[in-house]
Write a protein that holds these residues in place. Structure first.
Motif, PDB file in Angstrom:
ATOM      1  N   THR A   1     -93.581 -28.119 -42.339  1.00 50.99           N
ATOM      2  CA  THR A   1     -94.524 -29.001 -41.815  1.00 50.99           C
ATOM      3  C   THR A   1     -95.857 -28.422 -41.234  1.00 50.99           C
ATOM      4  O   THR A   1     -96.706 -29.093 -40.930  1.00 50.99           O
TER       5      THR A   1
ATOM      6  N   TYR B   1     -95.879 -33.847 -45.546  1.00 50.77           N
ATOM      7  CA  TYR B   1     -96.184 -35.092 -44.402  1.00 50.77           C
ATOM      8  C   TYR B   1     -95.150 -36.026 -44.939  1.00 50.77           C
ATOM      9  O   TYR B   1     -95.192 -37.159 -44.602  1.00 50.77           O
TER      10      TYR B   1
ATOM     11  N   ARG C   1     -99.474 -40.323 -47.181  1.00 51.98           N
ATOM     12  CA  ARG C   1     -99.747 -41.638 -46.320  1.00 51.98           C
ATOM     13  C   ARG C   1     -99.828 -42.625 -47.416  1.00 51.98           C
ATOM     14  O   ARG C   1     -99.090 -43.810 -47.343  1.00 51.98           O
TER      15      ARG C   1
ATOM     16  N   LYS D   1    -102.026 -34.667 -46.866  1.00 51.81           N
ATOM     17  CA  LYS D   1    -101.797 -35.683 -45.855  1.00 51.81           C
ATOM     18  C   LYS D   1    -102.247 -37.329 -46.361  1.00 51.81           C
ATOM     19  O   LYS D   1    -101.488 -37.979 -46.174  1.00 51.81           O
TER      20      LYS D   1
END
Length: 481
Positions: free
Chosen positions: A354, A385, A158, A154
């Motif tokens: 997911t 993600y 990001r 994750k």
């Protein structure tokens, strides 16, 4: 490595119309950086970032050329790709060790795909620790390990999708790389493109010949992915590939129990594998934990001459003896781009599950189905993600001339035969397939099966392929020194 059916024809037609048949500027060749192999010439080519808006932002593609030394024999260009995705291809024209007859017949063209190496780069601002696990998370021993990997995934996703190069990500796809290939063809002034692609490069080649069937000359796909490319299922198939390839290693090690000390039968060597990996999962030995050891083992299983290295490494770790000197991989000028380029393509090409629970279930299933390695390849990646792909996936079809030759090892640890057969079926009448009775990843190699090598070389030189799918029997080869 491997999607949308209902819009497949529209994607094909759109893809073919996005790239003009002629380029605006020819390629100007010059000297290469000092760390490149001798004999190469270098250049760059500007291509659209977004082929739906070809007059807007342009990005740079780094090119190399190993020119034919026999102008009278030259018939065109042969573009080459080493796979990955995320691997630079600039050095491949030399590293590939093509027969001299092929080098005489083609200018061999390498390129760093968009986002990779010396082409316009991507960044996720990864730390060194993040780079080590971004594309290859730790081996999961239980569901809690999958949950830990999810947090890392994750964070990486990001950082990638909010970095200063995030606007490039939706355009770093296999289909766009294939469109770049056609821009390269046009800039070189060639009416058609011949191609050799290995591993992920097989999917790239299949996409190219689907989007541009009438600009495809002689297309060689070595060690093939399924027709969906490098997706979650193809990644999990590496567990199957490892399981099918490992018996070759077990027989090799058992043939010399005095030297390797792993057992006198393949069954005993297999037991030793499970015993050693269990110990490494509990505590590292000489810097090797279970994840690093499995990663190195998967690499060593890709070539026959590395089996000795794996046997010596296992013996040293098992007996706490000095570690053998590790082989040095060929230098690759990727400028640290591999993890990011790899993720950009596999996440941008396909939708991935997911739910963390889905990956926990897959890990539990593959630990039983493929106990030697499967839990690792089922673990969660940052693709879970990633934003949904910006464009529909190219559906591989049989449209166009019969111009494809697939070469496939029977026991490939990275791209198993099962997936290659599915790509063969998707390409239909435009393809022929040669299966070789041997293990390893990458079948076109001067040190490997002469029957398989001859099929590829003959096709590249003459355009002739076997009249039907064929099988090359195993050949006795000298054991590794």
């Amino acid at each position: 490595m491997r999607r949308v059916l209902s819009v497949g024809v529209a994607v094909i037609l759109l893809g073919a119309s996005l790239v003009p048949a002629t380029a605006q500027a020819a390629v100007q060749w010059g000297a290469c950086p000092a760390n490149y192999p001798a004999g190469l010439e270098c250049s760059t080519l500007m291509v659209p970032l977004d082929y739906r808006r070809p007059d807007e932002r342009q990005i740079e593609i780094a090119l190399t050329r190993l020119p034919s030394k026999a102008p009278a024999k030259r018939r065109g260009v042969l573009l080459v790709n080493p796979g990955g995705p995320g691997l630079p291809g600039a050095a491949v024209p030399v590293v590939l060790e093509l027969p001299q007859s092929v080098r005489d017949s083609y200018d061999v063209i390498g390129f760093d795909p968009r986002g990779v190496g010396r082409s316009t780069p991507l960044t996720c601002n990864l730390t060194e620790a993040q780079s080590a696990v971004a594309a290859a998370p730790p081996y999961p021993l239980n569901s809690a390990d999958v949950a830990k990997a999810a947090e890392i995934a994750k964070t990486v996703a990001r950082q990638c999708t909010t970095s200063e190069t995030a606007e490039l990500l939706p355009h770093i796809t296999t289909a766009n790389t294939a469109r770049d290939m056609d821009r390269i063809r046009a800039a070189l002034g060639e009416p058609k493109l011949s191609y050799y692609g290995d591993s992920y490069g097989t999917y790239l080649g299949a996409v190219y010949t689907t989007l541009f069937p009438y600009r495809s000359d002689r297309i060689v796909l070595d060690s093939a992915l399924p027709p969906e490319g490098y997706d979650v299922d193809a990644l999990r198939d590496q567990g199957l590939g490892f399981q099918e390839r490992f018996p070759d290693f077990a027989r090799f090690a058992a043939a010399d129990p005095q030297r390797y000390g792993l057992g006198a039968t393949p069954a005993a060597v297999t037991v030793k594998w499970f015993q050693l990996t269990k110990r490494l999962d509990q505590a590292p030995i000489q810097g090797y934990d279970g994840t690093l050891f499995r990663t190195i083992a998967a690499f060593y299983l890709r070539a026959e001459f590395y089996l000795k290295d794996l046997a010596e490494l296992m013996h040293a770790l098992d007996t706490s003896r000095p570690l053998p000197t590790a082989r040095k991989a060929a230098a690759v000028d990727d400028r640290g781009s591999f993890p990011v380029g790899h993720l950009a393509v596999i996440c941008g090409d396909s939708r991935w599950p997911t739910s963390v629970r889905t990956y926990q279930t897959n890990v539990a299933i593959d630990r039983i189905r493929y106990p030697l390695y499967g839990a690792w390849s089922a673990n969660i990646r940052p693709c879970a993600y990633w934003p949904a792909p910006a464009t529909a996936k190219t559906r591989i079809t049989d449209r166009g001339p019969s111009s494809v030759l697939i070469l496939q090892n029977e026991r490939d640890p990275a791209t198993p035969l099962r997936g290659a057969k599915r790509l063969r079926n998707a390409l239909g009448a435009k393809a022929r397939m040669v299966v070789v009775d041997q293990g390893g990843h990458g079948a076109y190699n001067p040190a490997m099966n002469a029957c398989g090598n001859a099929a590829v070389t003959t096709f590249l030189l003459t355009g002739h392929r076997p009249p039907r799918d064929t099988f090359c029997p195993a050949e006795s080869v000298a054991p590794p020194a």
